[in-house]
Design an enzyme around this catalytic site. Structure first.
Site, short mmCIF file in Angstrom:
data_model
loop_
_atom_site.label_atom_id
_atom_site.label_comp_id
_atom_site.label_asym_id
_atom_site.label_seq_id
_atom_site.Cartn_x
_atom_site.Cartn_y
_atom_site.Cartn_z
N ALA A 83 0.89 -1.18 -0.15
CA ALA A 83 0.03 -0.15 0.05
C ALA A 83 0.82 1.36 -0.06
CB ALA A 83 -0.97 0.05 1.31
N GLY A 84 0.57 2.03 -1.00
CA GLY A 84 1.63 3.62 -1.07
C GLY A 84 0.46 4.48 -1.68
N ILE A 85 1.01 5.77 -1.29
CA ILE A 85 0.29 7.11 -1.95
C ILE A 85 1.42 7.73 -2.18
CG2 ILE A 85 -1.88 6.70 -0.83
CD1 ILE A 85 -0.63 9.03 1.22
N THR A 86 0.92 8.80 -3.30
CA THR A 86 1.87 10.14 -3.53
C THR A 86 1.18 11.24 -3.13
OG1 THR A 86 1.09 9.96 -5.76
CG2 THR A 86 3.17 8.91 -5.46
N TYR A 147 8.12 11.06 -0.70
CA TYR A 147 7.62 9.86 -1.21
C TYR A 147 9.01 9.20 -1.43
CZ TYR A 147 6.33 6.05 -4.59
OH TYR A 147 5.94 4.86 -5.26
N1 LIG Z 1 2.70 2.54 -10.22
C1 LIG Z 1 3.99 2.79 -10.32
O1 LIG Z 1 4.36 3.32 -11.33
C2 LIG Z 1 4.78 2.60 -9.07
C3 LIG Z 1 6.02 2.80 -9.02
C4 LIG Z 1 7.01 2.26 -8.16
C5 LIG Z 1 6.36 1.89 -6.80
N2 LIG Z 1 5.11 2.06 -6.80
C6 LIG Z 1 4.67 1.58 -5.42
O2 LIG Z 1 3.58 0.30 -5.67
C7 LIG Z 1 2.83 0.31 -4.61
C8 LIG Z 1 1.42 0.31 -5.29
O3 LIG Z 1 1.05 1.28 -6.11
P1 LIG Z 1 0.00 1.39 -7.39
O4 LIG Z 1 0.32 2.36 -8.40
O5 LIG Z 1 -0.63 -0.03 -7.54
O6 LIG Z 1 -0.93 2.26 -6.46
P2 LIG Z 1 -2.79 2.40 -6.66
O7 LIG Z 1 -3.32 1.94 -7.98
O8 LIG Z 1 -2.98 3.73 -6.07
O9 LIG Z 1 -3.20 1.12 -5.58
C9 LIG Z 1 -2.92 1.50 -3.92
C10 LIG Z 1 -3.25 0.46 -3.24
O10 LIG Z 1 -3.04 0.87 -1.94
C11 LIG Z 1 -4.25 0.93 -0.92
N3 LIG Z 1 -4.00 1.90 0.15
C12 LIG Z 1 -3.53 3.30 -0.11
N4 LIG Z 1 -3.32 4.07 1.02
C13 LIG Z 1 -3.72 3.14 1.87
C14 LIG Z 1 -3.94 3.24 3.44
N5 LIG Z 1 -3.80 4.07 4.02
N6 LIG Z 1 -4.34 2.03 3.95
C15 LIG Z 1 -4.48 0.82 3.33
N7 LIG Z 1 -4.24 0.72 2.09
C16 LIG Z 1 -3.94 1.94 1.44
C17 LIG Z 1 -5.22 1.48 -2.14
O11 LIG Z 1 -6.69 1.07 -1.37
P3 LIG Z 1 -8.07 1.69 -2.13
O12 LIG Z 1 -8.10 1.04 -3.26
O13 LIG Z 1 -9.19 1.68 -1.19
O14 LIG Z 1 -7.76 3.12 -2.26
C18 LIG Z 1 -5.01 0.58 -3.18
O15 LIG Z 1 -5.36 -0.67 -3.05
C19 LIG Z 1 2.96 1.67 -3.82
O16 LIG Z 1 3.59 1.56 -2.59
C20 LIG Z 1 3.62 2.70 -4.81
O17 LIG Z 1 4.30 3.43 -4.14
C21 LIG Z 1 4.24 1.98 -7.72
#
Ligand SMILES: NC(=O)c1ccc[n+]([C@@H]2O[C@H](COP(=O)([O-])OP(=O)(O)OC[C@H]3O[C@@H](n4cnc5c(N)ncnc54)[C@H](OP(=O)(O)O)[C@@H]3O)[C@@H](O)[C@H]2O)c1
Length: 240
Positions: A83-86, A147
């Site tokens: 789980a992660g946010i920006t 981040y």
């Molecule tokens: N996408 C990229 O290019 C990328 C690159 C490098 C690293 N990452 C990392 O990969 C991970 C997943 O990214 P993603 O792009 O798949 O994100 P995403 O599509 O925005 O999905 C985020 C997920 O995390 C959950 N979440 C967010 N805040 C939370 C909280 N406080 N408590 C519990 N769950 C929470 C969301 O729940 P809801 O569905 O209820 O909102 C969702 O299931 C993150 O850690 C991100 O930093 C992503």
């Protein structure tokens, strides 16, 4: 052997692909989410994977949620802190709230997710901890001081946990994705996205499944001697 796996943020994006890959590998999976009930319901309908709602930034909620997962499915063998946010802003415009929200979710959230399952893993002499970091934790990024700090922190966490868990059969590793085509990345303005892709030697965004396969390997029994490592999957954007 069938293992129980917990994936935070496991209902959407990269987490969804990880949940599915671990299910395909024979695990019983629990996926958590924060508030998007609709996406979670659709995910459960499609996969049969149980979902749980709690805020990873809250220790007591995490502890209670994890206890519920273990009551439903059995002791957790594999934990994926995904789980992660920006909350992006150039540093001179970044607010203390933007700083704190990202620290609470991305960094304290890892502590809150791993800490409650750690004693059981030590007792049972088996565990797999996988933290989803980022290329931007390795190289830094404009407008992502908050981040990048959390994602660099993930690497420190797994390197330290690896040393504490090694004798107890527990491994802790990080996966550092480059830019992956999820809602998080598709939400950035198209022009910015095009300039991001122009900076990736592979000439494309990654797919969530390409990260999920790394996680499934690290979670497997075969990966028992890989401990404290990071796997970079970024299309040659950065060699970390
Ligand atoms: N996408 C990229 O290019 C990328 C690159 C490098 C690293 N990452 C990392 O990969 C991970 C997943 O990214 P993603 O792009 O798949 O994100 P995403 O599509 O925005 O999905 C985020 C997920 O995390 C959950 N979440 C967010 N805040 C939370 C909280 N406080 N408590 C519990 N769950 C929470 C969301 O729940 P809801 O569905 O209820 O909102 C969702 O299931 C993150 O850690 C991100 O930093 C992503």
């Amino acid at each position: 052997m069938s293992r129980v796996a917990l994936v935070t943020g496991g209902s959407r994006g990269i987490g969804e692909a990880i949940s599915k890959a671990l299910q395909a590998a024979g695990c019983t999976v629990a996926a958590t989410y924060a508030g998007n009930d609709e996406a979670a319901a659709k995910f459960t309908e499609e996969t049969g994977i149980k979902t749980y709602k709690w805020n990873v930034g809250d220790y007591e909620e995490s502890k209670a949620g994890i206890a519920q997962v273990e009551a439903d499915l059995g002791p957790i063998d594999i934990v994926v802190a995904n789980a992660g946010i920006t909350r992006d802003a150039p540093f001179h415009k970044m607010t203390p709230e933007q700083w704190q929200q990202v620290i609470d979710t991305n960094l304290t959230g890892v502590f809150n997710t791993v800490h409650p399952v750690w004693p059981g893993m030590r007792e049972r002499k088996f565990g797999r901890v996988i933290v989803i970091s980022s290329v931007n934790g390795q190289k830094g990024q404009f407008a992502q001081v908050n981040y990048a700090a959390t994602k660099a922190g993930d690497i420190g966490i797994v390197r330290s946990l690896a040393q504490e868990g090694a004798r107890a059969g527990i491994t802790a590793n990080a996966v550092c994705p480059g830019y992956i085509a999820t809602e998080m990345v598709m939400a950035v303005p198209e022009k910015v996205r095009e300039s991001i892709i122009a900076g990736i030697p592979a000439g494309r965004l990654g797919e969530p499944e390409e990260i999920a396969r790394c996680v499934a390997f690290l979670a497997s029994d075969d990966a028992g001697f890989i401990n404290g490592s990071t796997i970079s999957a970024n299309g040659a954007q950065f060699f970390g």
